[in-house]
Motif scaffolding. Structure first.
Motif, PDB file in Angstrom:
ATOM      1  N   ASN B  37       0.582  -1.138   0.053  1.00  0.00           N
ATOM      2  CA  ASN B  37       0.228  -0.073  -0.462  1.00  0.00           C
ATOM      3  C   ASN B  37       0.551   1.465  -0.406  1.00  0.00           C
ATOM      4  O   ASN B  37       1.919   1.652   0.156  1.00  0.00           O
ATOM      5  N   PHE B  83      -6.615  -2.134   7.501  1.00  0.00           N
ATOM      6  CA  PHE B  83      -5.384  -2.529   7.396  1.00  0.00           C
ATOM      7  C   PHE B  83      -5.369  -3.403   7.964  1.00  0.00           C
ATOM      8  O   PHE B  83      -6.409  -3.085   8.931  1.00  0.00           O
ATOM      9  N   ASP B  87      -1.333  -6.197   5.641  1.00  0.00           N
ATOM     10  CA  ASP B  87      -0.697  -5.012   4.341  1.00  0.00           C
ATOM     11  C   ASP B  87       0.408  -4.512   5.011  1.00  0.00           C
ATOM     12  O   ASP B  87       0.977  -4.543   6.035  1.00  0.00           O
ATOM     13  N   CYS B 132      -1.060  -3.689  10.934  1.00  0.00           N
ATOM     14  CA  CYS B 132      -0.002  -3.700   9.565  1.00  0.00           C
ATOM     15  C   CYS B 132       0.949  -4.853   9.718  1.00  0.00           C
ATOM     16  O   CYS B 132       1.477  -4.916  11.114  1.00  0.00           O
TER      17      CYS B 132
END
Lengths: 144, 215
Positions: B37, B83, B87, B132
């Motif tokens: 991302n 998220f 991620d 994340c």
């Protein structure tokens, strides 16, 4: 003598406070004069001079670059002599790194930046330790 | 702190910090089979900046894994819930985020308002990190310039310096990129730099290899 440098707001003061908790502080940011205390009259063991670049700046308008350098060389020499007379003594100077941007358009900022850089070089020659602080992380770039 | 790892990468203008950060995030995503991302903080305000953003976007699209780009010029905390631990997130950059938050308030920013911005950004970083695999933060080295005595500039520099210090404090790794060369400044929680170049060299070699495989 011990010089601590690094960018603005990078944690130089916090580092010095931690290393020398019982020191006497003279700070340009609080309006103290660097000549406020005569080494001969100083009874503590550790003195911190904070804001060397700001003290240089105060002199830019009134003195020639060479005179400013000479004045600080003399200042460093006097405190170095004081320090060497007793091994418990310590002089710490903090100066902000103002030397990595593009060349300032204003002449006064340019002169300030130049002279401060020379004064730092003069000081470092007299120091047994020089630390560079980067966001709280300390790198010893001379000594220890 | 629980959650994903936090990587801080900074450097001067055109130091190669963004491409190093992109390689770093791509490598982690490839290794952990995570989504990749990109949080874009820049709001284009002229043609030149539009071009620059476009160039960055094109560079990213050449990588081995496709990026999911999200534009979030302020309030990054809003993204945290989207998220999870699959991620890898690259945020480029903290400086722009501070600019966006601070300069939306106009010329007369108080120290209190700056402190509120500091909290908002830092808690946003902490919230995203919690959700994340890895959060990579890019920022700029701008605190080594001679400055005139301007109140807004003082507040801005203090805010940015405080944020950087706090990010480095909680970061797992911190890098200063000089002319394309990443210098490892901090490795492991709370450790001082050992200046062991090996870690950097190894990662560079790995990142370099990953990138060439992607082409």
């Amino acid at each position: 003598m011990h010089f601590v440098t690094g960018g603005a707001f990078n944690g130089k003061r916090a580092r010095v406070k931690e290393t020398y908790p019982d020191a006497v502080w003279l700070s340009a940011y609080r309006g103290d004069s660097f000549a406020k205390i005569n080494p001969a009259d100083f009874r503590n063991f550790t003195i911190i001079f904070e804001g060397l670049e700001a003290w240089v700046k105060e002199l830019i308008a009134e003195k020639d670059p060479d005179d400013i350098r000479a004045l600080f060389r003399d200042f460093f020499s006097r405190w170095q002599a004081w320090e060497k007379a007793d091994n418990r003594r310590k002089v710490v100077v903090i100066g902000t790194d103002i030397h990595k941007g593009i060349v300032p358009v204003e002449g006064e900022l340019r002169a300030w930046r130049d002279i401060t850089g020379w004064v730092y070089q003069d000081l470092v020659k007299k120091c047994e330790q020089v630390d560079l602080i980067w966001y709280g992380i300390c790198q010893t770039i001379k000594g220890e | 702190m629980e959650g994903g790892s936090l990587i801080f990468i900074t450097g001067g203008v055109r130091s190669g910090k963004s491409s190093f950060a992109e390689r770093f995030a791509t490598e982690t995503a490839a290794k952990t089979n995570s989504r990749l991302n990109y949080i874009a903080t820049g709001v284009p305000f002229d043609k030149e900046m539009e071009k620059r953003i476009d160039k960055h976007r094109q560079d990213r699209s050449k990588g081995p894994i496709q990026w999911i780009t999200r534009e979030q010029p302020v309030n990054i905390r809003e993204l945290a819930s989207s998220f999870n631990n699959q991620d890898v997130i690259l945020l480029d950059c903290v400086t722009t985020l501070v600019n966006n938050e601070l300069f939306s308030l106009g010329e007369n920013v108080t120290e209190d308002e700056a402190a509120a911005i500091y909290k908002r950004i830092f808690s946003g970083i902490a919230a995203i990190r919690k959700n994340c695999r890895q959060l990579v933060l890019v920022s700029n080295e701008v605190l080594q310039e001679p400055c005139s005595e301007d109140q807004l500039l003082f507040i801005y520099r203090k805010l940015l310096g405080s944020l950087h210090r706090e990010i480095v404090r909680i970061a797992d790794e911190a890098y200063l990129v000089e002319a394309g060369v990443p210098i490892l400044m901090k490795t492991g929680q709370g450790q001082e730099p050992s200046m062991s170049k090996t870690a950097v060299d190894e990662r560079e070699i790995r990142c370099g290899r990953d990138r060439s495989q992607g082409k």
